[in-house]
Design an enzyme around this catalytic site. Sequence first.
Site, PDB file in Angstrom:
ATOM      1  N   GLY A 114       0.828  -1.051  -0.091  1.00 33.95           N
ATOM      2  CA  GLY A 114      -0.022  -0.032   0.011  1.00 33.95           C
ATOM      3  C   GLY A 114       0.949   1.148  -0.014  1.00 33.95           C
ATOM      4  N   HIS A 124       1.832   4.680  -5.082  1.00 28.22           N
ATOM      5  CA  HIS A 124       2.626   5.449  -5.960  1.00 28.22           C
ATOM      6  C   HIS A 124       2.729   4.843  -7.624  1.00 28.22           C
ATOM      7  CE1 HIS A 124       6.250   2.766  -5.735  1.00 28.22           C
ATOM      8  NE2 HIS A 124       5.991   2.940  -4.517  1.00 28.22           N
ATOM      9  N   GLU A 125       3.184   5.538  -8.255  1.00 24.30           N
ATOM     10  CA  GLU A 125       3.330   5.097  -9.667  1.00 24.30           C
ATOM     11  C   GLU A 125       3.989   3.885  -9.991  1.00 24.30           C
ATOM     12  OE1 GLU A 125       2.525   5.830 -12.976  1.00 24.30           O
ATOM     13  OE2 GLU A 125       0.956   6.670 -12.080  1.00 24.30           O
ATOM     14  N   GLY A 126       5.015   3.685  -9.136  1.00 19.00           N
ATOM     15  CA  GLY A 126       5.536   2.300  -9.469  1.00 19.00           C
ATOM     16  C   GLY A 126       4.619   1.061  -9.158  1.00 19.00           C
ATOM     17  N   HIS A 127       3.866   1.150  -8.179  1.00 19.96           N
ATOM     18  CA  HIS A 127       2.651   0.012  -7.995  1.00 19.96           C
ATOM     19  C   HIS A 127       1.737   0.440  -9.390  1.00 19.96           C
ATOM     20  CE1 HIS A 127       3.526   1.333  -3.440  1.00 19.96           C
ATOM     21  NE2 HIS A 127       3.778   0.037  -3.852  1.00 19.96           N
ATOM     22  N   GLN A 139       7.729  -9.781   7.440  1.00 19.37           N
ATOM     23  CA  GLN A 139       8.649  -9.451   6.579  1.00 19.37           C
ATOM     24  C   GLN A 139       9.441  -8.225   7.211  1.00 19.37           C
ATOM     25  OE1 GLN A 139       6.446  -8.745   3.097  1.00 19.37           O
ATOM     26  NE2 GLN A 139       7.821  -6.975   2.748  1.00 19.37           N
ATOM     27  N   LYS A 154      12.325  -3.092  -8.878  1.00 16.67           N
ATOM     28  CA  LYS A 154      13.028  -2.079  -7.979  1.00 16.67           C
ATOM     29  C   LYS A 154      13.389  -3.190  -6.695  1.00 16.67           C
ATOM     30  CE  LYS A 154      12.630   1.159  -4.562  1.00 16.67           C
ATOM     31  NZ  LYS A 154      11.889   0.518  -3.288  1.00 16.67           N
ATOM     32  N   SER A 169       9.371   4.889  -4.175  1.00 21.10           N
ATOM     33  CA  SER A 169       9.085   4.025  -2.896  1.00 21.10           C
ATOM     34  C   SER A 169       8.280   4.615  -1.876  1.00 21.10           C
ATOM     35  CB  SER A 169      10.550   3.774  -2.235  1.00 21.10           C
ATOM     36  OG  SER A 169      10.360   3.123  -1.105  1.00 21.10           O
ATOM     37  N   ARG A 199       8.480   4.368   0.972  1.00 17.12           N
ATOM     38  CA  ARG A 199       9.454   4.769   2.191  1.00 17.12           C
ATOM     39  C   ARG A 199      10.086   6.359   1.873  1.00 17.12           C
ATOM     40  NH1 ARG A 199      10.737  -0.920   2.672  1.00 17.12           N
ATOM     41  NH2 ARG A 199      10.172  -1.561   4.931  1.00 17.12           N
TER      42      ARG A 199
HETATM   43  P1  AMP Z   1       5.792  -2.564  -1.777  1.00 17.68           P
HETATM   44  O1  AMP Z   1       4.563  -1.968  -1.652  1.00 17.68           O
HETATM   45  O2  AMP Z   1       6.806  -1.508  -1.615  1.00 17.68           O
HETATM   46  O3  AMP Z   1       6.028  -3.757  -1.155  1.00 17.68           O
HETATM   47  O4  AMP Z   1       5.918  -2.804  -3.536  1.00 17.68           O
HETATM   48  C1  AMP Z   1       4.918  -3.762  -4.152  1.00 17.68           C
HETATM   49  C2  AMP Z   1       5.093  -3.909  -5.465  1.00 17.68           C
HETATM   50  O5  AMP Z   1       5.603  -2.651  -6.202  1.00 17.68           O
HETATM   51  C3  AMP Z   1       6.483  -4.898  -5.449  1.00 17.68           C
HETATM   52  O6  AMP Z   1       6.747  -5.735  -6.506  1.00 17.68           O
HETATM   53  C4  AMP Z   1       7.596  -3.597  -5.839  1.00 17.68           C
HETATM   54  O7  AMP Z   1       8.912  -4.144  -6.421  1.00 17.68           O
HETATM   55  C5  AMP Z   1       6.821  -2.785  -6.594  1.00 17.68           C
HETATM   56  N1  AMP Z   1       7.620  -1.596  -6.885  1.00 17.68           N
HETATM   57  C6  AMP Z   1       8.004  -0.792  -5.654  1.00 17.68           C
HETATM   58  N2  AMP Z   1       8.426   0.444  -6.091  1.00 17.68           N
HETATM   59  C7  AMP Z   1       8.687   0.546  -7.309  1.00 17.68           C
HETATM   60  C8  AMP Z   1       8.976   1.553  -8.505  1.00 17.68           C
HETATM   61  N3  AMP Z   1       9.450   2.340  -8.146  1.00 17.68           N
HETATM   62  N4  AMP Z   1       8.793   0.843  -9.807  1.00 17.68           N
HETATM   63  C9  AMP Z   1       8.528  -0.103  -9.967  1.00 17.68           C
HETATM   64  N5  AMP Z   1       7.852  -1.117  -9.075  1.00 17.68           N
HETATM   65  C10 AMP Z   1       7.954  -0.886  -7.891  1.00 17.68           C
END
Ligand code: AMP
Length: 283
Positions: free
Chosen positions: A31, A34-37, A61, A149, A185, A187
């Site tokens: 959760g 952001h744009e990565g998600h 984790q 990432k 991220s 974070r």
């Molecule tokens: P997280 O919520 O940080 O656990 O990330 C969930 C998923 O989003 C994971 O597969 C991450 O690798 C992916 N993710 C997080 N940040 C990025 C990013 N900047 N670009 C692409 N994927 C991302």
Amino acid sequence: MRLIEKIDDMKTIIRMKKKEGISVGLVPTMGYLHEGHMSLVRASKRDNDFTVMSIFVNPKQFGAGEDFRRYPRDMQRDAKIAEDAGVDVIFAPCADEMYPHDFKTGIKISGVTDILCGKTRVGHFDGVATVVAKLFNIISPDRSYFGQKDAQQAAVIKSMVKDLNMDVDIVTCPIVREPDGLAMSSRNVYLSADERRAAVILSKALYEAEELIKNGERKKETVRDYIMRRIMSEKTAGVEYVEILDADSFKAVDILTGKIMVALAVRFGKTRLIDNIITEVDA
Ligand code: AMP
């Protein structure tokens, strides 16, 4: 879009969808979207009829002293973003739903978990693998989407899927960056204004290292030293690791050839950031 909190309800929806012959894509997240998600959501919508996003800050984790409690959470904001992006279901169980008091099982993956983030975050990838295995069993996705990432996480999940003969395709999507290069991220919100400015050095150092390699440098140690020096030019940066590996096998390399990954973890104050690039090196 529906927001589902109970495992049984999620399974019922999936059973119905599968009966209709509908393909299911899963985007696992913690959760604070952001744009990565969202890039993962777009990939899932491209490939599948039905997209489930899980939002679960997985206690298993996080190590003792890590940021589990203060990890940013905002379900209302996330639900709006996910709905606008065309997510069909958010699966957001609480911790007791995923890990009832009598929960006894854990997945342990060796080898790829002994290096990079696995060295300092002991048990982290076991926690990741365990929750992802549960999500795969609950949602039975045809495909699941992970970001480059977290390259090591994607490699761990691919190992698990192969070793345990899980019937799901793992799709890895490129890193999405802020305009100045910082990898997106959840974070990043922890960073003070000074730390945020300094953190740009990570992608800068990675891109400069790529240039160095493109210009003919083939010695790992030279490239590694260069990156370390560049990062340490920022006083607030504390390097946890800078490693250069074969991008497929994750084996250490001394001379750079083939598909290589440069990966790093660096602290700015209390915030730990990771980043990497993959580059093809001519023999
Ligand atoms: P997280 O919520 O940080 O656990 O990330 C969930 C998923 O989003 C994971 O597969 C991450 O690798 C992916 N993710 C997080 N940040 C990025 C990013 N900047 N670009 C692409 N994927 C991302």
